[in-house]
Design a protein around this motif. Sequence first.
Motif, short mmCIF file in Angstrom:
data_model
loop_
_atom_site.label_atom_id
_atom_site.label_comp_id
_atom_site.label_asym_id
_atom_site.label_seq_id
_atom_site.Cartn_x
_atom_site.Cartn_y
_atom_site.Cartn_z
N VAL A 1 -12.22 -7.85 -0.80
CA VAL A 1 -10.86 -8.27 -1.10
C VAL A 1 -10.55 -9.36 -0.10
CG1 VAL A 1 -8.45 -7.60 -1.16
CG2 VAL A 1 -10.18 -6.00 -1.97
N ARG B 1 -8.17 -1.12 -6.15
CA ARG B 1 -9.00 0.03 -6.47
C ARG B 1 -9.27 0.04 -7.95
NH1 ARG B 1 -6.66 4.21 -9.14
NH2 ARG B 1 -8.61 5.31 -8.86
N LEU C 1 -0.85 -6.69 3.82
CA LEU C 1 -2.17 -6.21 3.42
C LEU C 1 -2.24 -6.12 1.90
CD1 LEU C 1 -2.73 -3.28 5.95
CD2 LEU C 1 -3.69 -5.56 6.04
N PHE D 1 -9.34 -2.71 1.16
CA PHE D 1 -8.31 -3.58 1.72
C PHE D 1 -8.85 -4.96 2.06
CE2 PHE D 1 -4.49 -1.13 2.49
CZ PHE D 1 -4.91 0.19 2.41
N GLY D 2 -7.96 -5.94 2.05
CA GLY D 2 -8.26 -7.25 2.62
C GLY D 2 -8.05 -7.20 4.13
N SER D 3 -8.32 -8.34 4.78
CA SER D 3 -8.22 -8.40 6.24
C SER D 3 -6.80 -8.58 6.75
CB SER D 3 -9.09 -9.54 6.77
OG SER D 3 -10.45 -9.28 6.50
N GLY D 4 -5.89 -8.85 5.83
CA GLY D 4 -4.50 -8.97 6.24
C GLY D 4 -4.08 -10.40 6.51
N PHE E 1 -2.54 -4.06 -5.02
CA PHE E 1 -1.35 -3.64 -4.29
C PHE E 1 -1.05 -4.61 -3.15
CE2 PHE E 1 -1.63 0.62 -6.12
CZ PHE E 1 -2.97 0.69 -6.45
N TYR F 1 -8.75 3.02 -1.51
CA TYR F 1 -8.48 1.59 -1.58
C TYR F 1 -9.57 0.78 -0.89
CZ TYR F 1 -3.45 2.27 -2.69
OH TYR F 1 -2.24 2.59 -3.27
#
Lengths: 117, 115
Positions: free
Chosen positions: B4, B94, B90, B106-109, B33, B104
């Motif tokens: 992501v 999923r 973030l 997640f991306g790195s933010g 999300f 989930y």
Amino acid sequence: AQTVTQSQPEMSVQEAETVTLSCTYDTSENNYYLFWYKQPPSRQMILVIRQEAYKQQNATENRFSVNFQKAAKSFSLKISDSQLGDTAMYFCAFMKHEGKGTYKYIFGTGTRLKVLA
Amino acid sequence: DVKVTQSSRYLVKRTGEKVFLECVQDMDHENMFWYRQDPGLGLRLIYFSYDVKMKEKGDIPEGYSVSREKKERFSLILESASTNQTSMYLCASRSGQVRGNYGYTFGSGTRLTVV
């Protein structure tokens, strides 16, 4: 409404020791899922371990295991043989289905764990 | 390796600007999300999408909107940035089809600062 509580904002542990992070939740549901996520200083959050509420056996993933007490609504994470790379923020999360293919996911406020050399 | 990807790690924007945060996933996931993460508050859900063209409000949608024109991309839009939107954002995705696997990715933010 469901809530997830992590009562330990910060913890530390010596390398190679064992540490337990606590998580409690509040729900009237019988079927749900629980998760622990790890967010290292690099910030990408990753899934550590998950538990289905209908399973009595506690989930285990290598050095990570949970103590799931359904009646007490407790879901603690035990990290054995702690390593420096375990230093991270840990989030507990609760998930339940809400019907029609949707679901509710709730995170706790996190516990910052520091592993000391 | 599944990914992501969030387009920016750090952003600084001025109050009143329109801000776009982009998120792309390469896993063919249906569900995506957007959360914001603030100290002491954990992760709070802003918006989510169960499939292309679909969007649902989360717990704190005020001041935000989203766009999901393609399955792999989910954009968060701050219509008129304000200082109280300074936060870590973030993105997560999923699969909507894998039974029993509800975790989930997640991306790195994106650390957004509004000045």
